[in-house]
Design a protein around this motif. Structure first.
Motif, mmCIF file in Angstrom:
data_model
loop_
_atom_site.group_PDB
_atom_site.id
_atom_site.type_symbol
_atom_site.label_atom_id
_atom_site.label_comp_id
_atom_site.label_asym_id
_atom_site.label_seq_id
_atom_site.Cartn_x
_atom_site.Cartn_y
_atom_site.Cartn_z
ATOM 1 N N ARG A 67 43.866 37.189 49.002
ATOM 2 C CA ARG A 67 44.052 37.603 47.609
ATOM 3 C C ARG A 67 43.822 36.431 46.663
ATOM 4 O O ARG A 67 43.209 36.595 45.614
ATOM 5 C CB ARG A 67 45.452 38.193 47.403
ATOM 6 C CG ARG A 67 45.515 39.679 47.722
ATOM 7 C CD ARG A 67 46.725 40.351 47.080
ATOM 8 N NE ARG A 67 47.982 39.890 47.647
ATOM 9 C CZ ARG A 67 48.489 40.369 48.775
ATOM 10 N NH1 ARG A 67 47.860 41.327 49.439
ATOM 11 N NH2 ARG A 67 49.627 39.907 49.255
ATOM 12 N N GLU A 109 40.084 36.017 46.362
ATOM 13 C CA GLU A 109 39.390 37.039 45.581
ATOM 14 C C GLU A 109 39.729 36.943 44.094
ATOM 15 O O GLU A 109 38.899 37.277 43.249
ATOM 16 C CB GLU A 109 39.673 38.424 46.157
ATOM 17 C CG GLU A 109 39.018 38.529 47.541
ATOM 18 C CD GLU A 109 38.881 39.945 48.056
ATOM 19 O OE1 GLU A 109 39.862 40.699 47.945
ATOM 20 O OE2 GLU A 109 37.801 40.282 48.568
ATOM 21 N N ARG A 110 40.927 36.474 43.783
ATOM 22 C CA ARG A 110 41.214 36.245 42.367
ATOM 23 C C ARG A 110 40.291 35.163 41.825
ATOM 24 O O ARG A 110 39.871 35.209 40.681
ATOM 25 C CB ARG A 110 42.669 35.829 42.174
ATOM 26 C CG ARG A 110 43.566 37.007 41.967
ATOM 27 C CD ARG A 110 44.901 36.567 41.359
ATOM 28 N NE ARG A 110 45.893 37.506 41.819
ATOM 29 C CZ ARG A 110 46.715 37.274 42.828
ATOM 30 N NH1 ARG A 110 46.692 36.110 43.460
ATOM 31 N NH2 ARG A 110 47.565 38.186 43.209
ATOM 32 N N VAL A 162 36.818 36.391 40.998
ATOM 33 C CA VAL A 162 36.797 37.071 39.717
ATOM 34 C C VAL A 162 36.965 36.077 38.573
ATOM 35 O O VAL A 162 36.386 36.241 37.499
ATOM 36 C CB VAL A 162 37.893 38.159 39.675
ATOM 37 C CG1 VAL A 162 38.016 38.745 38.286
ATOM 38 C CG2 VAL A 162 37.580 39.237 40.698
ATOM 39 N N SER A 222 33.950 36.777 36.292
ATOM 40 C CA SER A 222 34.648 37.823 35.569
ATOM 41 C C SER A 222 33.708 38.744 34.789
ATOM 42 O O SER A 222 33.731 39.962 34.947
ATOM 43 C CB SER A 222 35.657 37.168 34.628
ATOM 44 O OG SER A 222 36.148 38.114 33.742
ATOM 45 N N LEU A 282 30.448 39.151 34.952
ATOM 46 C CA LEU A 282 29.458 39.834 35.769
ATOM 47 C C LEU A 282 30.039 41.053 36.479
ATOM 48 O O LEU A 282 29.368 42.067 36.649
ATOM 49 C CB LEU A 282 28.897 38.857 36.816
ATOM 50 C CG LEU A 282 27.782 39.428 37.683
ATOM 51 C CD1 LEU A 282 26.495 39.548 36.887
ATOM 52 C CD2 LEU A 282 27.564 38.578 38.918
ATOM 53 N N THR A 283 31.278 40.921 36.920
ATOM 54 C CA THR A 283 31.842 42.003 37.723
ATOM 55 C C THR A 283 32.734 42.942 36.919
ATOM 56 O O THR A 283 33.357 43.831 37.487
ATOM 57 C CB THR A 283 32.651 41.426 38.902
ATOM 58 O OG1 THR A 283 33.693 40.610 38.360
ATOM 59 C CG2 THR A 283 31.790 40.603 39.826
ATOM 60 N N ALA A 284 32.785 42.740 35.617
ATOM 61 C CA ALA A 284 33.660 43.580 34.800
ATOM 62 C C ALA A 284 33.326 45.058 34.963
ATOM 63 O O ALA A 284 34.219 45.902 35.067
ATOM 64 C CB ALA A 284 33.535 43.172 33.332
ATOM 65 N N MET A 325 31.949 46.654 37.569
ATOM 66 C CA MET A 325 32.352 47.234 38.854
ATOM 67 C C MET A 325 33.869 47.289 38.995
ATOM 68 O O MET A 325 34.397 48.129 39.694
ATOM 69 C CB MET A 325 31.723 46.497 40.026
ATOM 70 C CG MET A 325 31.927 45.002 40.014
ATOM 71 S SD MET A 325 31.398 44.256 41.558
ATOM 72 C CE MET A 325 32.559 45.000 42.683
ATOM 73 N N ARG A 326 34.554 46.391 38.300
ATOM 74 C CA ARG A 326 36.008 46.436 38.392
ATOM 75 C C ARG A 326 36.613 47.449 37.425
ATOM 76 O O ARG A 326 37.787 47.768 37.510
ATOM 77 C CB ARG A 326 36.582 45.037 38.153
ATOM 78 C CG ARG A 326 36.306 44.103 39.339
ATOM 79 C CD ARG A 326 36.821 42.700 39.107
ATOM 80 N NE ARG A 326 36.128 42.039 38.018
ATOM 81 C CZ ARG A 326 36.707 41.671 36.876
ATOM 82 N NH1 ARG A 326 37.988 41.859 36.703
ATOM 83 N NH2 ARG A 326 35.998 41.093 35.938
ATOM 84 N N CYS A 357 35.781 41.777 47.144
ATOM 85 C CA CYS A 357 34.514 41.032 47.089
ATOM 86 C C CYS A 357 34.071 40.629 48.488
ATOM 87 O O CYS A 357 32.899 40.674 48.841
ATOM 88 C CB CYS A 357 34.677 39.758 46.268
ATOM 89 S SG CYS A 357 35.465 40.012 44.682
#
Ligand SMILES: [Ca+2]
Ligand SMILES: [Ca+2]
Lengths: 158, 429, 429
Positions: free
Chosen positions: A115, A118-119, A122, A126, A128-130, A132-133, A146
């Motif tokens: 965890r 993976e934090r 992000v 952050s 780029l993946t906003a 998909m999250r 991820c």
């Protein structure tokens, strides 16, 4: 979300173990021989002080992140409190494991540490993946992890 | 969820231009808010072949009764023995390689299968954006709307819908989270989970996000039948999802799709059991979802989005496979084609076998139609043929579960063997 | 302390105490230089069961003719139908679950198969440290020594050897690099590579290190036969390594192992084709070697050594699998057992089938032994039985190549089907 504070409290016994270890000598000895103080620095070599980390170091040197993220960037929380708590708890656990020789081989990341990692993914990715999250929700709790697709980004030991 | 969710305070990467209602069906309206996804969605009109998948455009001259200017390759012409296997059924008339989602509604409307049989409205469940129609027809009650849909003739239902599967069928417009909109899937999963001891399963309540990434596809890419005079769309999962579990279900239930024109056997047609087959494979065990391979994340500018150009992963190996698999593109293609060509070869063996049995039964009937072995041989054909068809009509040519697909073929040959020996009695004449 | 020792260890992995000659056979001598590997090597006496592998000690009272105080479980008792399949052959007398390398010499010497048939010296090739013996018997010429070994009766050859497979059989004592010491493997690979267009292949010259990590095992864990009156140990690979390629070889060659006691068919016995089956699987494609799973790297102090306790990876999942697979131990075990139980179930189906054919042929012979179909039905039995045996005698229960093992079983059932219909002529009586 597990707050850094709660993670920190969970690590308290471990801190105690380090402190105790230092005073009793055993943990302190390992911590010293393994150049434990460097655990608190940001240099990958600090981790590789323990040969069991060596494989990961050399794999990291060949990874896509070698120039952009060190071990700590991924494996340690990046809020101030969480950072030192994790370092101390990992340091204590690893020192003890190293000294006792009791740990899985190959190494296996713990759920907590995963965890943490993976934090950090992000934290850096952050924006780029906003997208998909954006579909995460409490109803469907297993988020798109991820690591299930990008297990190799830090080091591909295989 | 706590890992990656809402770290950035207001996680709202989309600029919402229009307000979407629960039943907004037109994808172009959604596309105002989500142009990247919409653009990709539109590209499902592309037709590109792979060795065993994709699709190939065959130009045709539109006619009054069929306005399509392309169709995909006929699978009956590619393998004429299929006409024998399906003798007496609409599939022997017209069966084509499936193609992109954009075509689902027209391909269903204009297949020649519509001309040889009167189809029920049930068909429409998987070939159109039906969510709004069901809500409307059921006066807000989804299940009731579903029942109304099933109960009408196809061409009446056809008038209730306009678009192929659309955003609204997979997404909650408020949160963009995935949702299940098909009562048949809800009922099928409830029966399946009950067989595992889980009571009152509701995917919209109980599924993880990762499961939803397969479940939305499992609403259509599944084996089905029309139950009873109400023609209720039903997924035969009460004994499990594997081919032989489904066969057991049909054996108990007694359902037949048609009577075989050559042998008189009460036979079944298997159809696109992708979800069921996938669930027997290593990828499903490892929690890899349909969307991971068929809608892989794609970087577009500063965003990572799900590729809404749903298609064969063999046309997109880099994104679909190589984040997880470090082998080269050629090597990944070779792995897939090795698996597929083994399946293809063995399916041909199993088909020759079951057609032999079919002809044997016909010969036996001609010789003496009162022979008691005939009924048992017909049952053997029914089972052998269903199992073979399960692999044949599954669209990955074995890839979704390589060992399992081969197992099902082996079982098919075994049923044929049994049928043939039954028919002949002891050896040595 | 542990920590300081670990840091020292890294400096000098091997401390050479004794000088090793090219033919030093006694592993205890090698063990002076490599105590870690030697200690592990000695542990191959351990007997632990897994669901489908490992081994289980059955205590027995040593007798003058058989001094063993344990044997492993009889596979004939576990599956008595094997006695029917092998009727008329030594295997129907005694066949046991294989166990660790430490037992290979005694298990061969004292199997009851030695009592029902006079075995050639050829047997010894895979059950002992034969390298020094071959060099000695051939006066320095390995191939000549191999031929001498093959030409004598078993119990004479037995006197030429002392140890089970030993360090010298796999390692060059100067460099500790792997080497191939078995002429049968060199010849088999040469024929196989020639079929792929590669001329004059020599593993000791041409193989990569990673290939050698499987090749050393492929010297013994393979299908074989004794060729001609010289009883030359031969691997039937000239048409390829897959089960049906090997069957094609035998069909052309006409070789038979024995005449089936029930049906009179000229049948073949398949034996431990681990190397061949593995080569059809995804792991081989991905260049994962036997040693990766059966001798995984193990941390000893600061060193990573190959675990010379060669055994079932299911007893060592963490090291054997989790370097590459991140799933939990339980999940990895479940994946393996799913694959294995499918194979196990289908192998039982194929066995029932071929035994039915066997009995059918016997009945046909009793009725009218001049029936022309009998010869063809016997040939069908030969093929069906060989293919089934190929999976049955392969020791991973399908794991080494899940889809392929199932394919071979499907083919086996198909041959049985053909044999049974041949025998009965047309249907409808
Ligand atoms: Ca297609
Ligand atoms: Ca064993």
């Amino acid at each position: 979300m597990v707050s850094p504070w709660r993670a920190g409290l969970g690590a308290l016994p471990a801190i105690a173990a380090v402190v105790l270890g230092l005073s009793v000598g055993l943990g302190g000895y390992t911590f010293f021989v393994a150049r434990g103080a460097s655990y608190l620095r940001n240099d990958p070599a600090a981790c590789a002080n323990c040969h069991v980390m060596g494989e990961h170091l050399s794999a990291w040197e060949k990874s896509s992140h070698r120039a952009v993220a060190t071990c700590n960037d991924c494996h340690v929380p990046h809020d101030l409190v969480g950072k030192y708590l994790t370092k101390l708890s990992q340091g204590a656990r690893h020192s003890w494991a190293f000294t006792s020789g009791r740990f899985p081989d190959p190494l296996r990341i713990t759920a907590t540490d995963r965890r943490v990692v993976e934090r950090n993914c992000v934290r850096c990715h952050s924006a780029l993946t906003a997208t998909m999250r954006s579909t995460d929700d409490r109803h469907h709790p297993a988020t798109d992890s991820c690591v299930r697709c990008h297990a190799s980004v830090g080091h591909w030991v295989r | 969820s706590d890992v990656t969710r809402k770290q950035d305070d207001a996680l709202n990467p989309f600029y919402r231009v229009v307000e979407l209602a629960d039943t907004t069906t037109d994808p172009a309206i959604w596309g105002k808010n989500f142009p990247i996804q919409y653009d990709a969605y539109l590209r499902t009109v592309d037709m590109v072949r792979t060795r065993y998948g994709g699709s190939e455009a065959e130009p045709r001259t539109p006619t009054a009764s069929d306005p399509r200017d392309t169709v995909s390759r006929s699978r009956l012409d590619a393998n004429p023995r299929l006409r024998q296997m399906w003798a007496g059924y609409a599939f022997a008339k017209d069966f084509r390689e499936e193609r992109g989602h954009a075509f689902m509604l027209t391909d269903q409307e204009f297949t020649e299968r519509q001309q040889v049989a009167k189809q029920p409205g049930t068909c429409i469940n998987c070939h159109a954006s039906t969510y709004a129609a069901m809500i409307r027809l059921g006066n807000g009650d989804l299940t009731k709307g579903f029942e109304v849909l099933n109960s009408k003739p196809y061409f009446e239902t056809r008038k209730e819908v306009t678009h192929p599967v659309s955003c609204v069928d997979c997404h909650d417009p408020k949160t963009m989270q995935l949702r299940i909109t098909r009562p048949a899937f809800m009922e099928g999963m409830r029966a399946y989970k009950a067989s595992l001891g889980v009571k009152d399963y509701d995917p919209n309540r109980d599924a993880t996000r990762q499961e939803m990434r397969s479940y939305v596809c499992g609403q259509c890419h599944v084996e089905y039948y029309f139950k009873g005079p109400e023609k209720r769309l039903t997924f035969p999962w009460a004994n499990g999802l594997a081919a032989d579990s489904i066969l057991t279900f049909y054996q108990k239930d007694g359902h037949k799709d048609w009577t075989h024109a050559v042998s008189g056997a009460p036979v079944l047609k298997a159809q696109h059991p992708e979800f069921e087959m996938y669930n027997q494979g290593t990828h499903a065990r490892a929690a890899v979802a349909c969307a991971d391979c068929h809608m892989p994340y794609t970087r577009v500018g500063a965003m990572k989005v799900s590729d809404h150009h749903v298609r064969s992963p063999m046309l997109n190996i880099n994104r679909a496979c190589q984040t997880c698999h470090k082998a080269s593109e050629d090597e990944m293609r070779a792995r897939v084609e090795t698996i597929q060509s083994r399946t293809h070869t063995m399916a041909a063996v199993a088909m020759d076998a079951v057609l032999e049995l079919t002809n044997d039964i016909a010969a036996a009937v001609r010789a003496d139609s009162t022979l008691p072995a005939i009924a048992r041989a017909r049952d053997a054909q029914r089972q052998a043929q269903f199992l073979l068809d399960f692999v044949e009509s599954e669209n990955s040519m074995g890839f979704h579960a390589p060992q399992e697909a081969m197992r099902v073929l082996a079982l098919s040959i075994e049923h044929t063997r049994r049928g043939q020996t039954l028919l002949r009695g002891g050896p040595a004449r």
